[in-house]
Design a protein around this motif. Structure first.
Motif, PDB file in Angstrom:
ATOM      1  N   ARG A 272      45.266  42.106  28.876  1.00  0.00           N
ATOM      2  CA  ARG A 272      45.187  43.260  27.968  1.00  0.00           C
ATOM      3  C   ARG A 272      43.932  43.170  27.101  1.00  0.00           C
ATOM      4  N   GLN A 273      43.661  41.948  26.635  1.00  0.00           N
ATOM      5  CA  GLN A 273      42.464  41.761  25.800  1.00  0.00           C
ATOM      6  C   GLN A 273      41.180  41.949  26.611  1.00  0.00           C
ATOM      7  N   MET A 274      41.213  41.522  27.866  1.00  0.00           N
ATOM      8  CA  MET A 274      40.033  41.728  28.719  1.00  0.00           C
ATOM      9  C   MET A 274      39.728  43.205  28.850  1.00  0.00           C
TER      10      MET A 274
ATOM     11  N   VAL B  65      36.373  46.206  29.475  1.00  0.00           N
ATOM     12  CA  VAL B  65      36.301  47.535  30.098  1.00  0.00           C
ATOM     13  C   VAL B  65      36.030  48.607  29.041  1.00  0.00           C
ATOM     14  N   ASP B  66      36.730  48.538  27.918  1.00  0.00           N
ATOM     15  CA  ASP B  66      36.571  49.586  26.908  1.00  0.00           C
ATOM     16  C   ASP B  66      35.210  49.510  26.200  1.00  0.00           C
ATOM     17  N   SER B  67      34.558  48.331  26.248  1.00  0.00           N
ATOM     18  CA  SER B  67      33.242  48.202  25.604  1.00  0.00           C
ATOM     19  C   SER B  67      32.100  48.576  26.532  1.00  0.00           C
ATOM     20  N   LEU B  68      32.456  48.855  27.801  1.00  0.00           N
ATOM     21  CA  LEU B  68      31.400  49.099  28.793  1.00  0.00           C
ATOM     22  C   LEU B  68      30.484  50.278  28.422  1.00  0.00           C
ATOM     23  N   PRO B  69      31.030  51.440  28.018  1.00  0.00           N
ATOM     24  CA  PRO B  69      30.133  52.559  27.686  1.00  0.00           C
ATOM     25  C   PRO B  69      29.156  52.211  26.560  1.00  0.00           C
ATOM     26  N   LEU B  70      29.667  51.566  25.508  1.00  0.00           N
ATOM     27  CA  LEU B  70      28.792  51.201  24.384  1.00  0.00           C
ATOM     28  C   LEU B  70      27.706  50.229  24.851  1.00  0.00           C
TER      29      LEU B  70
ATOM     30  N   ARG C  32      47.174  48.911  35.631  1.00  0.00           N
ATOM     31  CA  ARG C  32      45.909  49.614  35.453  1.00  0.00           C
ATOM     32  C   ARG C  32      44.890  48.708  34.758  1.00  0.00           C
ATOM     33  N   ASP C  33      45.343  47.937  33.741  1.00  0.00           N
ATOM     34  CA  ASP C  33      44.448  46.995  33.059  1.00  0.00           C
ATOM     35  C   ASP C  33      43.896  45.976  34.051  1.00  0.00           C
ATOM     36  N   GLU C  34      44.802  45.457  34.861  1.00  0.00           N
ATOM     37  CA  GLU C  34      44.375  44.436  35.833  1.00  0.00           C
ATOM     38  C   GLU C  34      43.343  45.000  36.796  1.00  0.00           C
ATOM     39  N   LEU C  35      43.603  46.243  37.232  1.00  0.00           N
ATOM     40  CA  LEU C  35      42.689  46.884  38.178  1.00  0.00           C
ATOM     41  C   LEU C  35      41.302  47.060  37.564  1.00  0.00           C
TER      42      LEU C  35
END
Lengths: 259, 293
Positions: free
Chosen positions: A43-45, A50-55, B4-7
């Motif tokens: 979840r932290q990854m 992933v969520d920081s990728l655009p920035l 979805r997170d894992e993917l």
């Protein structure tokens, strides 16, 4: 009495170091219980990576383009234009890519970590975890540390590639540097260890962000105000730690990045 | 949510790994195609670095892949040549400066009229190196010394030994000479002008009719001379014929001229005639005995 005050301050610094060592020891101890941190780590990854990728991509695109553009106009007449490719690559891969990505993520990810854990501390959720025999360090801090150690290098790789592509594009569109010049400079004096060097920095920065910010959240006191104070302090300490680590990594590994 | 997170996390990690490996390979080898190695060995390789271009007759065909110091003291350089190029047999390799800031490149110079290509993995022999910046600077230094020596000598000759004053004096003398020449030329010009005027006057005074008649006389005389010359030629020819005949020995004259015996007989005859004549004068009665009645 200045001597007593100095001694008290010194003792405080030593005590802070000791607390952090204990915090680190607790995290290492929790490593033996993957069931405690594995799910939260994914979840932290997602949150850190992933969520920081655009920035990260936006920051890298600007940083690469501006670096190459400015480099072009630093050259005096007669210097071969392939130098722009060499200087852009070295600046981006060895320094700017890891450093700016880490500093930007300190604000986005580190501040969020401190605020989350700090809020849990002041709302006594951490105490509740302890009551339920959950190890709060293993459950809250360790997943963030692992996620940051993995995702910072990942993001830095993508940032480096984006910055170089952006530099290439900007040079082609806005300057007289041709693709052949840029690629010649890009390949000049390149060794794979330069990428490894970039990843070493990124890993160190990721560890610093997660460790500093988790700890500051974990030791938050005195309600909402304390959360704010801890967050600000975490960002400052993490940023300074990143710069110090940058210097240490450079001092240790710079002799090996020469082709 | 968890799946979805894992993917997403897995996807990001794979993309990053692909970027890292692909990008590194592209930078090191110039692409996923490996190319092939060629080797060369230099005695001196200052500034040689991995990634520097390899040019064949000026065209980029690869890059420096590895630079190693051989324990024997030479530099072993591995070149990675793109698969689409071949190195002609007889090609030589040199390290050349790329720009003026110490960057280097490997220049491969093909031999003339090559007939085959080197095999992949061959060693390329080293050619004659181009002049380095240090050589050029050394050359410039020696030129500078020569120029300094020339300047020093010139200074001694022109300044210390008074050469410059001599030159100035010479120029002043020349200037005076030119003034004098100018004066003489002016005078000569005036005299020439007056002579020209006199000549014009003389020419004007010559009567053209007299000149015409004189010319006619000269022409007539000339014609007479021509006819005279013609007659002389004829006479000459006749004389030549007579002489030829005399030479050929025909006739009395020829015999007289060409036969010495005859000549002697004639002389003897003349002597006798002389004697006879003298005797006749002395004693005419001896010969003439005229009796009238």
């Amino acid at each position: 009495m200045p001597i007593r005050a100095t001694l008290r301050t010194a003792a405080g610094v030593v005590r802070d170091v000791g607390r952090r060592v204990y915090f680190a020891r607790d995290m290492m101890r929790a490593l033996t219980e993957p069931s405690l941190w594995a799910r939260e780590t994914i979840r932290q990854m997602r949150g850190i990576g992933v969520d920081s990728l655009p920035l990260t991509v936006i920051v890298a695109a600007f940083l690469g383009g501006v670096t190459a553009f400015q480099t072009r106009y630093q050259l005096f007449p007669g210097v071969q234009l392939s130098v722009v490719g060499l200087i852009s690559r070295q600046s981006i891969v060895l320094e700017l890519g890891p450093l700016l990505t880490a500093l930007v993520l300190t604000g986005r990810v580190g501040a969020r970590m401190t605020a989350e854990i700090g809020t849990m501390r002041v709302t006594e959720q951490i105490d509740a975890l302890e009551t339920l025999a959950y190890d709060p360090v293993g459950f809250l801090a360790l997943p963030r540390l692992i996620a940051a150690l993995v995702m910072l290098p990942t993001l830095v790789l993508i940032a480096n590639a984006t910055a170089i592509m952006s530099a290439w594009g900007i040079l082609l569109v806005a300057t007289d540097v041709r693709s052949s010049d840029f690629i010649e400079g890009l390949r000049l004096a390149f060794i794979p260890f330069q990428v490894v060097y970039s990843l070493i920095k990124a890993t160190a920065f990721g560890g610093a962000i997660a460790f500093v910010c988790s700890y500051q959240g974990y030791v938050t006191e005195a309600g909402a105000e304390g959360v704010g104070r801890s967050t600000a302090l975490a960002v400052v300490i993490a940023s300074v730690s990143i710069l110090v680590l940058d210097a240490i990594v450079a001092g240790l590994f710079a002799p090996y990045i020469q082709a | 949510m968890k799946r979805r997170d894992e993917l997403l996390v897995g996807l990001l990690l794979i993309v990053a790994a692909f970027v890292a490996i692909g990008g590194t390979l592209w930078l090191v080898r110039g692409g996923l195609s490996a190319g092939y190695p060629m080797y060369t060995r230099f005695a001196w390789g200052a500034g040689l670095k991995v990634g520097q271009p390899v040019l064949l007759a000026g065209v980029n065909i690869g890059s420096v892949d590895q630079v190693e110091l051989d324990p024997k003291g030479t530099i072993l350089v591995t070149l990675r040549i793109n698969s689409s190029y071949q190195v002609p047999a007889g090609t030589t390799a040199t390290v050349q400066a790329n720009g003026i800031f110490g960057d280097q490149l490997i220049a491969l110079t093909p031999a003339r009229n090559f007939t085959s290509f080197m095999s992949r993995g061959d060693s390329i022999p080293v050619g004659k190196p181009a002049a380095s910046t240090a050589d050029l600077i050394a050359g410039a230094d020696s030129i500078e010394k020569d120029v300094a020596a020339i300047l020093s000598t010139s200074r001694k000759q022109f300044v210390d030994d008074g050469g410059l004053a001599d030159v100035r004096r010479t120029i002043a003398d020349m200037s005076r000479l030119v003034t004098q020449l100018s004066r003489v030329a002016t005078e000569q010009s005036a005299q020439l002008t007056s002579t020209q005027g006199q000549l014009r006057r003389v020419l004007a005074s010559v009567d053209s009719m007299v000149v015409d008649s004189t010319l006619k006389n000269v022409r007539t005389t000339s014609a007479n001379v021509a006819s005279l010359t013609g007659e002389l030629s004829k006479t000459n020819a006749q004389l030549a014929r007579v002489l030829a005949r005399v030479d050929s020995g025909g006739g009395s004259a020829a015999l007289l001229m060409n036969d010495p015996a005859l000549y002697k007989q004639v002389v003897q005859l003349l002597a006798r005639v002389d004697t006879l004549t003298i005797d006749f004068k002395k004693n005419p009665r001896k010969y003439i005995n005229l009796e009238i009645f």
